[in-house]
Design an enzyme around this catalytic site. Structure first.
Site, PDB file in Angstrom:
ATOM      1  N   LYS A 167      -1.690  -3.045  -6.093  1.00 48.21           N
ATOM      2  CA  LYS A 167      -3.086  -3.200  -5.662  1.00 48.21           C
ATOM      3  C   LYS A 167      -3.553  -4.633  -5.922  1.00 48.21           C
ATOM      4  O   LYS A 167      -4.201  -5.241  -5.071  1.00 48.21           O
ATOM      5  CB  LYS A 167      -4.020  -2.224  -6.405  1.00 48.21           C
ATOM      6  CG  LYS A 167      -4.042  -0.794  -5.971  1.00 48.21           C
ATOM      7  CD  LYS A 167      -4.646  -0.508  -4.617  1.00 48.21           C
ATOM      8  CE  LYS A 167      -3.585  -0.518  -3.565  1.00 48.21           C
ATOM      9  NZ  LYS A 167      -2.978   0.739  -3.208  1.00 48.21           N
ATOM     10  N   GLU A 212       1.834   0.845  -9.113  1.00 50.33           N
ATOM     11  CA  GLU A 212       0.734   0.918  -8.137  1.00 50.33           C
ATOM     12  C   GLU A 212      -0.388  -0.068  -8.499  1.00 50.33           C
ATOM     13  O   GLU A 212      -0.952  -0.734  -7.623  1.00 50.33           O
ATOM     14  CB  GLU A 212       0.207   2.366  -8.081  1.00 50.33           C
ATOM     15  CG  GLU A 212      -1.103   2.569  -7.315  1.00 50.33           C
ATOM     16  CD  GLU A 212      -1.052   2.202  -5.836  1.00 50.33           C
ATOM     17  OE1 GLU A 212       0.022   1.837  -5.333  1.00 50.33           O
ATOM     18  OE2 GLU A 212      -2.115   2.245  -5.194  1.00 50.33           O
ATOM     19  N   ASN A 269     -18.278  19.051  10.838  1.00 52.28           N
ATOM     20  CA  ASN A 269     -17.363  18.326   9.954  1.00 52.28           C
ATOM     21  C   ASN A 269     -17.153  19.183   8.715  1.00 52.28           C
ATOM     22  O   ASN A 269     -18.095  19.834   8.257  1.00 52.28           O
ATOM     23  CB  ASN A 269     -17.964  16.999   9.488  1.00 52.28           C
ATOM     24  CG  ASN A 269     -17.988  15.962  10.581  1.00 52.28           C
ATOM     25  OD1 ASN A 269     -17.309  16.104  11.593  1.00 52.28           O
ATOM     26  ND2 ASN A 269     -18.770  14.922  10.383  1.00 52.28           N
ATOM     27  N   GLY A 270     -15.949  19.130   8.141  1.00 52.06           N
ATOM     28  CA  GLY A 270     -15.695  19.900   6.920  1.00 52.06           C
ATOM     29  C   GLY A 270     -14.634  20.947   7.172  1.00 52.06           C
ATOM     30  O   GLY A 270     -13.917  20.898   8.173  1.00 52.06           O
ATOM     31  N   GLU A 289      -1.887  -7.092  -3.367  1.00 54.39           N
ATOM     32  CA  GLU A 289      -2.314  -7.062  -1.971  1.00 54.39           C
ATOM     33  C   GLU A 289      -3.771  -7.437  -1.774  1.00 54.39           C
ATOM     34  O   GLU A 289      -4.130  -7.958  -0.723  1.00 54.39           O
ATOM     35  CB  GLU A 289      -1.983  -5.721  -1.289  1.00 54.39           C
ATOM     36  CG  GLU A 289      -2.465  -4.499  -1.969  1.00 54.39           C
ATOM     37  CD  GLU A 289      -2.038  -3.208  -1.265  1.00 54.39           C
ATOM     38  OE1 GLU A 289      -1.552  -3.240  -0.135  1.00 54.39           O
ATOM     39  OE2 GLU A 289      -2.223  -2.149  -1.875  1.00 54.39           O
ATOM     40  N   LYS A 313      -2.642  -1.519   8.410  1.00 53.56           N
ATOM     41  CA  LYS A 313      -2.918  -0.210   7.798  1.00 53.56           C
ATOM     42  C   LYS A 313      -1.768   0.754   8.030  1.00 53.56           C
ATOM     43  O   LYS A 313      -1.415   1.543   7.165  1.00 53.56           O
ATOM     44  CB  LYS A 313      -4.224   0.352   8.371  1.00 53.56           C
ATOM     45  CG  LYS A 313      -4.637   1.690   7.774  1.00 53.56           C
ATOM     46  CD  LYS A 313      -4.985   1.562   6.303  1.00 53.56           C
ATOM     47  CE  LYS A 313      -5.204   2.892   5.618  1.00 53.56           C
ATOM     48  NZ  LYS A 313      -5.043   2.790   4.157  1.00 53.56           N
ATOM     49  N   ARG A 367     -14.629   5.219  11.804  1.00 53.36           N
ATOM     50  CA  ARG A 367     -14.103   6.216  10.862  1.00 53.36           C
ATOM     51  C   ARG A 367     -12.760   6.767  11.316  1.00 53.36           C
ATOM     52  O   ARG A 367     -12.111   7.493  10.577  1.00 53.36           O
ATOM     53  CB  ARG A 367     -15.087   7.398  10.755  1.00 53.36           C
ATOM     54  CG  ARG A 367     -16.407   7.019  10.143  1.00 53.36           C
ATOM     55  CD  ARG A 367     -17.510   7.957  10.569  1.00 53.36           C
ATOM     56  NE  ARG A 367     -17.339   9.297  10.066  1.00 53.36           N
ATOM     57  CZ  ARG A 367     -18.136   9.874   9.186  1.00 53.36           C
ATOM     58  NH1 ARG A 367     -19.163   9.227   8.710  1.00 53.36           N
ATOM     59  NH2 ARG A 367     -17.929  11.100   8.794  1.00 53.36           N
ATOM     60  N   HIS A 417      14.115  -5.928 -21.630  1.00 58.76           N
ATOM     61  CA  HIS A 417      15.392  -6.261 -20.991  1.00 58.76           C
ATOM     62  C   HIS A 417      15.263  -7.454 -20.057  1.00 58.76           C
ATOM     63  O   HIS A 417      16.102  -7.664 -19.193  1.00 58.76           O
ATOM     64  CB  HIS A 417      15.952  -5.040 -20.255  1.00 58.76           C
ATOM     65  CG  HIS A 417      16.213  -3.902 -21.176  1.00 58.76           C
ATOM     66  ND1 HIS A 417      17.290  -3.878 -22.038  1.00 58.76           N
ATOM     67  CD2 HIS A 417      15.500  -2.777 -21.431  1.00 58.76           C
ATOM     68  CE1 HIS A 417      17.235  -2.777 -22.766  1.00 58.76           C
ATOM     69  NE2 HIS A 417      16.156  -2.096 -22.418  1.00 58.76           N
ATOM     70  N   TRP A 419     -11.467  14.154  13.987  1.00 57.91           N
ATOM     71  CA  TRP A 419     -10.267  13.686  13.297  1.00 57.91           C
ATOM     72  C   TRP A 419      -9.632  14.960  12.778  1.00 57.91           C
ATOM     73  O   TRP A 419     -10.134  15.579  11.850  1.00 57.91           O
ATOM     74  CB  TRP A 419     -10.683  12.748  12.162  1.00 57.91           C
ATOM     75  CG  TRP A 419      -9.591  11.867  11.684  1.00 57.91           C
ATOM     76  CD1 TRP A 419      -9.082  10.774  12.319  1.00 57.91           C
ATOM     77  CD2 TRP A 419      -8.884  11.979  10.453  1.00 57.91           C
ATOM     78  NE1 TRP A 419      -8.098  10.213  11.552  1.00 57.91           N
ATOM     79  CE2 TRP A 419      -7.961  10.922  10.420  1.00 57.91           C
ATOM     80  CE3 TRP A 419      -8.930  12.869   9.388  1.00 57.91           C
ATOM     81  CZ2 TRP A 419      -7.095  10.734   9.359  1.00 57.91           C
ATOM     82  CZ3 TRP A 419      -8.072  12.680   8.329  1.00 57.91           C
ATOM     83  CH2 TRP A 419      -7.166  11.609   8.318  1.00 57.91           C
ATOM     84  N   CYS A 470     -15.010  14.378  12.319  1.00 54.85           N
ATOM     85  CA  CYS A 470     -15.392  13.150  11.710  1.00 54.85           C
ATOM     86  C   CYS A 470     -16.812  12.681  11.992  1.00 54.85           C
ATOM     87  O   CYS A 470     -17.586  12.555  11.090  1.00 54.85           O
ATOM     88  CB  CYS A 470     -14.393  12.138  12.203  1.00 54.85           C
ATOM     89  SG  CYS A 470     -14.232  10.761  11.220  1.00 54.85           S
TER      90      CYS A 470
HETATM   91  C1  F6R Z   1      -0.633  -0.035  -0.124  1.00 56.51           C
HETATM   92  C2  F6R Z   1      -0.431   0.792   1.050  1.00 56.51           C
HETATM   93  C3  F6R Z   1       0.951   0.914   1.583  1.00 56.51           C
HETATM   94  C4  F6R Z   1       1.192   2.315   2.159  1.00 56.51           C
HETATM   95  C5  F6R Z   1       2.555   2.376   2.848  1.00 56.51           C
HETATM   96  C6  F6R Z   1       2.869   3.754   3.367  1.00 56.51           C
HETATM   97  O1  F6R Z   1      -1.958  -0.023  -0.538  1.00 56.51           O
HETATM   98  O2  F6R Z   1      -1.350   1.349   1.595  1.00 56.51           O
HETATM   99  O3  F6R Z   1       1.903   0.600   0.637  1.00 56.51           O
HETATM  100  O4  F6R Z   1       1.118   3.243   1.127  1.00 56.51           O
HETATM  101  O5  F6R Z   1       2.589   1.451   3.906  1.00 56.51           O
HETATM  102  O6  F6R Z   1       1.931   4.167   4.300  1.00 56.51           O
HETATM  103  P1  F6R Z   1       1.758   5.683   4.695  1.00 56.51           P
HETATM  104  O7  F6R Z   1       1.287   6.421   3.505  1.00 56.51           O
HETATM  105  O8  F6R Z   1       0.762   5.670   5.813  1.00 56.51           O
HETATM  106  O9  F6R Z   1       3.110   6.175   5.130  1.00 56.51           O
END
Ligand code: F6R
Length: 608
Positions: free
Chosen positions: A485, A481, A100-101, A488, A603, A27, A504, A74, A2
């Protein structure tokens, strides 16, 4: 991957390198390492876990040397261990490399080097680099690096030092960023300007195929054949924080715009265009077992679940296998049938999502074959599955998943070709799909080029409190999706629906204050989508359509249209989701929210 940092000059290298690593820690990383030449003697320290562990180890040694390299890793190839952390060395502890790569032909290079007597100590692809350079090294490091790289296939941003050619750092890149900077006290190399911008804002960005040689206070750049290159010096006007985001306002935007690259990374080395097939190294050990499977069952959460839903359409249509999908939090509490003719596929960016992990353990307990599509190497899901495909999308910092999602879709498309070619898919069809997958990075770039048009559209719709997203077949999960987006990032109420399901119930919501985003590329359900759009128009709702280039009919019907390039139906979701990501992003920014850290969200959801 990374973070790479290197220093050569008249100051003590260790604190500068540690500072450069710290500045790139945003990162994400799982291990780190540093090499410093202390009175010409190489001192190598590596550590697993937080940078503090490395710092503590280094401080005990009190190195004063003025040349060195650092790396935060990473993991991509091999577990998270000290032996796999960079820098990696040759057999003589002379040449040290940070990289990296992905070196695509590392297996064959490694085999050839082992036949010549080289001994390897890690599971990484990177370790072939110091050994290959050692093979050519006769006292001239830049020459040996150039000769070695002529044999290397794949991507690299790398920096090299040699005990027996001291006073030089050699840096090279193909498809992985690298920047150098020289000031009165010495020269720096880094994978990210944020690591070195506090020393000088004058940067030289290396281009693919270039090799830079840094000596104290000077540098030269050549190509792999030693032809000199003139390089422009760029003066960055970035704050340290802006530099971390590559000059973008947010990580989310950076990650959205990185998608041509992240998609290139997931397909790199995996497409076999002449054979109309794909090579998925991570599935080799279960290849024969997969041949006998009758069903695929995909399990995931959130955005990853929407990629699972899209994968269902792909696998059923092309591989002819029955495919079931489940939200992990539901799957783990029902009584799933785990039969020997079913492969269970877990999709997770982080590889640490509690429900996905619990579902995986439940299937393992019952003796099922477990597969994964995972972005984070060495994560719990990656360790516990039997076999899998890594996304190689790089760390995703923005809480809302963007580049990980599209790389999951591409991985699913490749898995589909893999399964289908084991079964009845013809060579001709295999070739056609592989050809189209290879075009994706360019097509994605074309869509992202419309960022400003989408920003204007977002301005027009930013004040609405509700939105409906509709799609059919491959683009039904993309409607879900897109709505997620928007919810959130901008806290606007959004509903995702299968367009056929709308009448429906949810069509009752439609009026002039409830706009609809309709995903209607020119595919097998286009006519059906047009009927649904007409139904919405008849009730006073406005329509933003995501349509294929060349579709004239849609312009007469929709209030606004965003065009995406044409591709085969199965791959349209990878293009149609991009405007939805940008649209949600722009609305979130216009409403004044911190799009990188939406409220109430984490996250990685490591608790139920
Ligand atoms: C939405 C988002 C979450 C993840 C979910 C699963 O933008 O990021 O809905 O997709 O929490 O997370 P992972 O993929 O890390 O298992």
């Amino acid at each position: 991957m990374c973070g790479i940092i290197g220093y050569i000059g008249n100051k003590s290298a260790t604190p500068l390198i540690l500072d450069g690593l710290r500045k790139q820690s945003y990162r994400g990383y799982d291990s780190s390492g540093i090499i410093v030449f202390e009175k010409e003697k190489p001192e190598l320290v590596r550590a697993v876990g937080k940078l503090e562990v490395l710092e503590e180890k280094v401080q005990k040694s009190d190195f004063k040397g003025t040349v060195g390299l650092g790396h935060s890793r990473w993991a991509t190839h091999g577990e998270v261990t000290e032996a796999n952390a960079h820098p990696h060395a040759d057999c003589n502890n002379n040449i040290f490399v940070v990289h990296n790569g992905i070196i695509e032909n590392f297996m064959s290079l490694k085999r050839q080097l082992e036949e010549k007597g080289h001994v390897f100590h890690s599971e990484t692809d990177t370790e072939v680099l110091p050994h290959l350079i050692e093979h050519f090294f006769k006292g001239d490091l830049p020459k040996a690096v150039r000769q070695a790289l002529l044999l290397v296939k794949g991507s690299y941003g790398m920096a090299v030092v040699a005990r027996d050619d001291p006073g030089k750092i050699v840096a090279a890149r193909v498809s992985s960023p690298l920047v150098i900077s020289v000031n009165d006290s010495g020269g720096f190399v880094a994978s990210d300007p944020s690591a070195i911008v506090s020393h000088s804002n004058k940067m030289v960005f290396l281009d693919d195929g270039e090799v830079a040689v840094l000596e104290s206070g000077t540098f030269t750049v050549t190509d792999l054949h030693n032809i000199k290159k003139e390089k422009e010096i760029t003066e960055l006007e970035w704050s340290a924080e802006e530099a971390q985001k590559g000059g973008h306002e947010t990580f989310m935007l950076k990650e959205i715009l990185e998608q041509p690259e992240s998609i290139r990374n997931v397909i790199r080395g995996r497409l076999l265009p002449k054979e109309g097939a794909v090579k998925l190294g991570g599935l080799e050990e279960v290849e024969e077992k997969l041949r006998g499977m009758k069903r695929i069952h995909i399990i995931a959460c959130g955005t990853a679940f929407f990629s699972a839903m899209t994968g269902k359409y792909m696998i059923e249509e092309y591989a002819g296998l029955s495919c079931e999908v489940d939200i992990a939090s539901e799957f783990r509490y029902r009584k799933p049938i785990v039969s020997p003719d079913t492969a269970f596929l877990f999709i997770s960016q982080s590889g640490e999502t509690a429900d996905t992990l619990a579902a995986l353990r439940e299937v393992k307990r019952k003796g099922g074959l477990t597969l994964g599509i995972v972005n984070t190497v060495g994560s719990s899901v990656a360790r516990e599955i039997t076999a899998g495909i890594y996304n190689h999308a790089g760390p995703e910092i923005g809480v809302a998943s963007t580049k990980a999602f599209t790389s999951q879709l591409v991985a699913l498309a490749m898995l589909t070709v893999f399964l289908a070619r084991q079964r009845s898919m013809s060579l001709v069809l295999g070739k056609r799909i592989v050809e189209e997958i290879a075009r994706l990075p360019d097509l994605v770039k074309q869509v992202l080029g419309q960022k400003e048009v989408i920003a204007q559209l977002a301005q027009k719709y930013a004040s609405f409190s509700n939105m409906l997203y509709i799609g059919r077949k491959y683009n039904y999960p993309i409607a879900l999706e897109g709505a997620l987006k928007l919810k959130e990032i901008s806290y606007v109420h959004a509903e995702g629906y299968g367009a056929g399901e709308m009448k429906h119930g949810s069509i009752a919501l439609i009026d002039e204050n409830f706009p609809t985003l309709a995903i209607c590329p020119s595919d097998s359900v286009y006519e059906k989508m047009i009927s649904n759009i007409q139904e919405i128009k008849a009730r006073g709702g406005s329509i933003i359509a995501i349509a294929s280039v060349g579709d004239k009919e849609i312009a007469n019907l929709a209030d606004d249209v965003i065009y995406i390039p044409k591709t085969i139906e199965m791959l349209t979701p990878i293009l149609s989701v991009l405007p939805l990501q940008l649209f949600a992003y722009e609305i979130g920014v216009k409403r004044g929210y911190d799009v990188d850290k939406p409220r109430n969200l984490a996250k990685s959801v490591t608790v139920e």
